[in-house]
Design a protein around this motif. Sequence first.
Motif: not given
Length: 149
Positions: A106, A110, A120-122, A124
């Motif tokens: 992860s 990310s 930017k993104t988070r 899984d």
Amino acid sequence: MAEMKTIEIDFEVHQRIEAARKGFGETPNTVLRRLLEIDRPGRATPPPGPTQALGRSKREPRPWFGKGVTLPHGTLVRMDYNGRVHSGQIDDGGWLVEGKRFKSPSGAASGIAVTGRGDKTRLDGWKYWSVKLPASDVWHHISTLRRAG
């Protein structure tokens, strides 16, 4: 066939055996026989000492462990996100992806993925990464390697 014995090992020893496997079909017994050089042809010397037996004259690169999954050093990793393929490998216990080190799938996902707008993104990482173990030609989605629990 040799008589089989049951031995108790701790979790760290189990992880080391799993990390040394050359493929899914190699049993823990086969791994230990290889590491201990038991079947080496022409062996005329006494058994090596503990550090020699495991090839530990210098520190070997570490595998990565997480959520019941062990990925040996050198495992290739790739992720397709937003039309771009990101790739890297497991390197001494970490994820080395596009020149950056991460501690987890992860974190790697990310840390390198960006949205269509460039933000930017988070993510899984367990939903995105595929891995190819050393000495294998097959890619596996990382989530399929997790232990059911």
